[in-house]
Design a protein around this motif. Sequence first.
Motif, PDB file in Angstrom:
ATOM      1  N   HIS A 255       9.886   1.776   1.513  1.00 13.49           N
ATOM      2  CA  HIS A 255      10.006   2.061   0.086  1.00 13.49           C
ATOM      3  C   HIS A 255       8.645   1.957  -0.602  1.00 13.49           C
ATOM      4  O   HIS A 255       8.283   2.808  -1.428  1.00 13.49           O
ATOM      5  N   ALA A 256       7.883   0.930  -0.246  1.00 12.61           N
ATOM      6  CA  ALA A 256       6.587   0.722  -0.883  1.00 12.61           C
ATOM      7  C   ALA A 256       5.632   1.875  -0.597  1.00 12.61           C
ATOM      8  O   ALA A 256       4.806   2.236  -1.443  1.00 12.61           O
TER       9      ALA A 256
ATOM     10  N   ASN B 217      -2.947   6.097   2.677  1.00 12.66           N
ATOM     11  CA  ASN B 217      -1.819   5.193   2.426  1.00 12.66           C
ATOM     12  C   ASN B 217      -1.746   4.172   3.559  1.00 12.66           C
ATOM     13  O   ASN B 217      -1.302   4.473   4.666  1.00 12.66           O
TER      14      ASN B 217
ATOM     15  N   ALA C 247       6.323   5.031  -0.319  1.00 14.45           N
ATOM     16  CA  ALA C 247       6.621   6.161  -1.207  1.00 14.45           C
ATOM     17  C   ALA C 247       5.970   5.959  -2.568  1.00 14.45           C
ATOM     18  O   ALA C 247       5.398   6.899  -3.151  1.00 14.45           O
ATOM     19  N   GLN C 248       6.027   4.748  -3.076  1.00 12.35           N
ATOM     20  CA  GLN C 248       5.387   4.448  -4.355  1.00 12.35           C
ATOM     21  C   GLN C 248       3.872   4.583  -4.249  1.00 12.35           C
ATOM     22  O   GLN C 248       3.210   5.116  -5.149  1.00 12.35           O
ATOM     23  N   ARG C 249       3.337   4.116  -3.126  1.00 16.16           N
ATOM     24  CA  ARG C 249       1.885   4.198  -2.925  1.00 16.16           C
ATOM     25  C   ARG C 249       1.437   5.658  -2.819  1.00 16.16           C
ATOM     26  O   ARG C 249       0.386   6.039  -3.350  1.00 16.16           O
ATOM     27  N   SER C 250       2.231   6.491  -2.161  1.00 16.40           N
ATOM     28  CA  SER C 250       1.888   7.909  -2.041  1.00 16.40           C
ATOM     29  C   SER C 250       1.857   8.583  -3.404  1.00 16.40           C
ATOM     30  O   SER C 250       1.009   9.446  -3.672  1.00 16.40           O
ATOM     31  N   ALA C 251       2.788   8.190  -4.282  1.00 11.53           N
ATOM     32  CA  ALA C 251       2.811   8.752  -5.634  1.00 11.53           C
ATOM     33  C   ALA C 251       1.538   8.369  -6.396  1.00 11.53           C
ATOM     34  O   ALA C 251       0.964   9.186  -7.130  1.00 11.53           O
ATOM     35  N   GLU C 252       1.083   7.139  -6.205  1.00 14.85           N
ATOM     36  CA  GLU C 252      -0.151   6.689  -6.853  1.00 14.85           C
ATOM     37  C   GLU C 252      -1.356   7.473  -6.323  1.00 14.85           C
ATOM     38  O   GLU C 252      -2.221   7.898  -7.099  1.00 14.85           O
TER      39      GLU C 252
END
Length: 271
Positions: free
Chosen positions: A98-99, A65, A101-106
Amino acid sequence: MKTMKNYFLMAVFIMCTANLMAQEEERPEFVVATTMHWNMEQDEYDYDDFKAIEKEYLDKVVMKNELIVGASFFMHQFTEDNSELLYVQTFKNWNDIHAAAQRSAELAKEAWPDDEARKAFFQKRNKLYSADHSDEIYATMDGAKHMSEMPTKDMTLYLQIRHFAFPEDGSNEEWEELNKKYLENVIHKNEYIKAYYPNAHYYGSDRTEFLEAFYVDSLTDLDKMLDNMGTLANEAWPDEAAREEMGKKMGKYYTGIHGDYIYTYISGLSK
């Protein structure tokens, strides 16, 4: 009126901190500290399992990430709650929090493309901890003493949390000048301090917090570090009157109340 003035000084301090950060492109702006707790309802607990699970997540998600500058785990050593565990992450800017967290989900979906396998891994990981946690966000400050290289062994982390007083006869310029002198003469010259990171409250429960993180090799070296601070201060200000005056000027910027916490930095689980 006094209360409003104090809030105004706080805002000015944060803006000055932000300006300092803008001058250092390489330094991350924010630190997110999450206080977690072990799941005390588990019948069995295996430290090696914990390290293996978090190492897998570190390798497959955190290390990939690009929005997470750094991440580390710290275990309770001398604090008021033996169940606590700190997870600390650093970010270049506010938007990246915030970004990331979204990247980690991806990245998690890429690491475990099978839905059931991904669900099983995170269930196993989540079982390590209780549902209770708290988050604090700090703004990084000027004057850090950086770690020369990534530690290969566990270290001792000493946290001291002081509280800014925002005196009416004070100024950001005076505090910065005094603090710079102390950092240069005491903190940066202290051989036992392997790294030092100052942070100011940005978002959380107490807007007056000033958190200083000291990394030393061991508890024995922590004692030596504290003793050496007095020695270095005497060398920097050999005249007793000048030393007392320095302490008096610095002291007015703090309430006099502080907390001390000691954690173990867990090697092998850091970015």
